[in-house]
Design an enzyme around this catalytic site. Sequence first.
Site, PDB file in Angstrom:
ATOM      1  N   GLU A  15     -47.265   9.925 -20.217  1.00 39.84           N
ATOM      2  CA  GLU A  15     -47.825  10.720 -21.315  1.00 39.84           C
ATOM      3  C   GLU A  15     -49.252  10.275 -21.629  1.00 39.84           C
ATOM      4  OE1 GLU A  15     -45.673  10.534 -25.038  1.00 39.84           O
ATOM      5  OE2 GLU A  15     -46.912  12.092 -25.947  1.00 39.84           O
ATOM      6  N   ARG A  19     -42.207  16.929 -33.170  1.00 37.68           N
ATOM      7  CA  ARG A  19     -42.327  17.685 -34.428  1.00 37.68           C
ATOM      8  C   ARG A  19     -42.025  19.170 -34.266  1.00 37.68           C
ATOM      9  NH1 ARG A  19     -48.066  15.079 -35.424  1.00 37.68           N
ATOM     10  NH2 ARG A  19     -47.748  14.732 -33.199  1.00 37.68           N
ATOM     11  N   LYS A  46     -46.133  14.336 -19.183  1.00 37.59           N
ATOM     12  CA  LYS A  46     -46.084  14.858 -20.558  1.00 37.59           C
ATOM     13  C   LYS A  46     -47.497  14.897 -21.116  1.00 37.59           C
ATOM     14  CE  LYS A  46     -44.097  14.035 -25.131  1.00 37.59           C
ATOM     15  NZ  LYS A  46     -42.843  13.818 -25.829  1.00 37.59           N
ATOM     16  N   SER A  55     -46.146  18.325 -28.519  1.00 30.77           N
ATOM     17  CA  SER A  55     -46.641  19.359 -29.438  1.00 30.77           C
ATOM     18  C   SER A  55     -47.849  18.869 -30.238  1.00 30.77           C
ATOM     19  CB  SER A  55     -45.540  19.893 -30.352  1.00 30.77           C
ATOM     20  OG  SER A  55     -44.945  18.891 -31.140  1.00 30.77           O
TER      21      SER A  55
HETATM   22  P1  13P Z   1     -44.897  15.595 -30.798  1.00 32.75           P
HETATM   23  O1  13P Z   1     -44.338  16.758 -30.048  1.00 32.75           O
HETATM   24  O2  13P Z   1     -44.506  15.578 -32.262  1.00 32.75           O
HETATM   25  O3  13P Z   1     -46.358  15.381 -30.558  1.00 32.75           O
HETATM   26  O4  13P Z   1     -44.165  14.305 -30.234  1.00 32.75           O
HETATM   27  C1  13P Z   1     -43.959  14.180 -28.899  1.00 32.75           C
HETATM   28  C2  13P Z   1     -44.007  12.758 -28.523  1.00 32.75           C
HETATM   29  O5  13P Z   1     -43.068  12.244 -27.964  1.00 32.75           O
HETATM   30  C3  13P Z   1     -45.231  12.000 -28.789  1.00 32.75           C
HETATM   31  O6  13P Z   1     -45.211  10.817 -28.066  1.00 32.75           O
END
Ligand code: 13P
Length: 336
Positions: free
Chosen positions: A177, A292, A219, A261
Amino acid sequence: MSLNTLEEIAQYIVSDGKGILAADESNPTCGKRFDSIGVESTESNRRDYREMLFRSSGMKDNIGGVILFDETIRQNAQDGTPLVDLIKNQGALPGIKVDKGLAPLESSPEETLTQGLDGLDERCKEYLTLGAKFTKWRAVIKISDDIPTDGCIQANMEALAKYAKIVQDNNMVPMVEPEVLMDGNHSIEKCYEITSKSLKMLFKCLKDEGVNIGGTILKPNMVTSGSIAESQASIQKVAEMTVQCLKENVPSDLPGITFLSGGQSDVNATAHLDAMNKIGGFSWKLSFSYGRALQQPSLKAWLGKEENITKAQEALSHRAIMNKLAANGAWNLDLE
Ligand code: 13P
């Protein structure tokens, strides 16, 4: 479907438009979410909340994986069933956040470097015995006048690649990510430039470390305008620029891209995903790994009260169904 290889695990998580429920908020972050509904962030409240989510009927067929925090992977439901088993019973695979959060970057202290490589191999070995099939590590890239620095991008992408290699050596699928934050008043073009640069560096580092791309999930953030930018790009523009940026930088043997998100509204996050899948023309599955954007309506309906559980579960189920439709390019606003 057998799930013996990294490739099979990764493909299963994103099969048929399924996506990921990110429920790996650290205790302080969970505390912030609970503050917004006036619920105290105790271990049992966190358990009750996650149990409520994982028992939602809409988990089935729509959610292929759930990312957990260390506390949650060890918790049992009120009736004694491990939460991990609730997830498996819904046909989803348990995953675990393995990074240790952010620390200031030495060479540029307003930026951060994600921590957690120390002891990662041992932690992976334990998480595998606790049922984890995949893992997550989040790197954060901030946009402002003089940042990100090249050093920040390089250090974070190198750490992501080292993490991914250790996780694969432990027979779990690494989710990588590299989050370029939405925070700020930058243009969508600036977001494109930084996201593109980060992804290029990430895939170079993954290759250098010998990471198996077919057993990896990406991600990323979507390419958007800064959250407080005066001019906000349209849904279609976000979709087009995000798909273009991914096509430019992501190898075709990667099985799945599941977006974060990042502060988008729940419906916008769905609309963007749908618009991208309507554009099509790529080999990877394009799906969701929302925190979220999946949980917010459910959290607001729950309010920590037993009598609200059904309503809260319906809210999560609805978002899971909408996002699976979006991952198939089959969503429209009337369905909301
Ligand atoms: P959000 O979709 O709320 O950004 O969270 C995803 C997530 O795992 C952030 O590391």
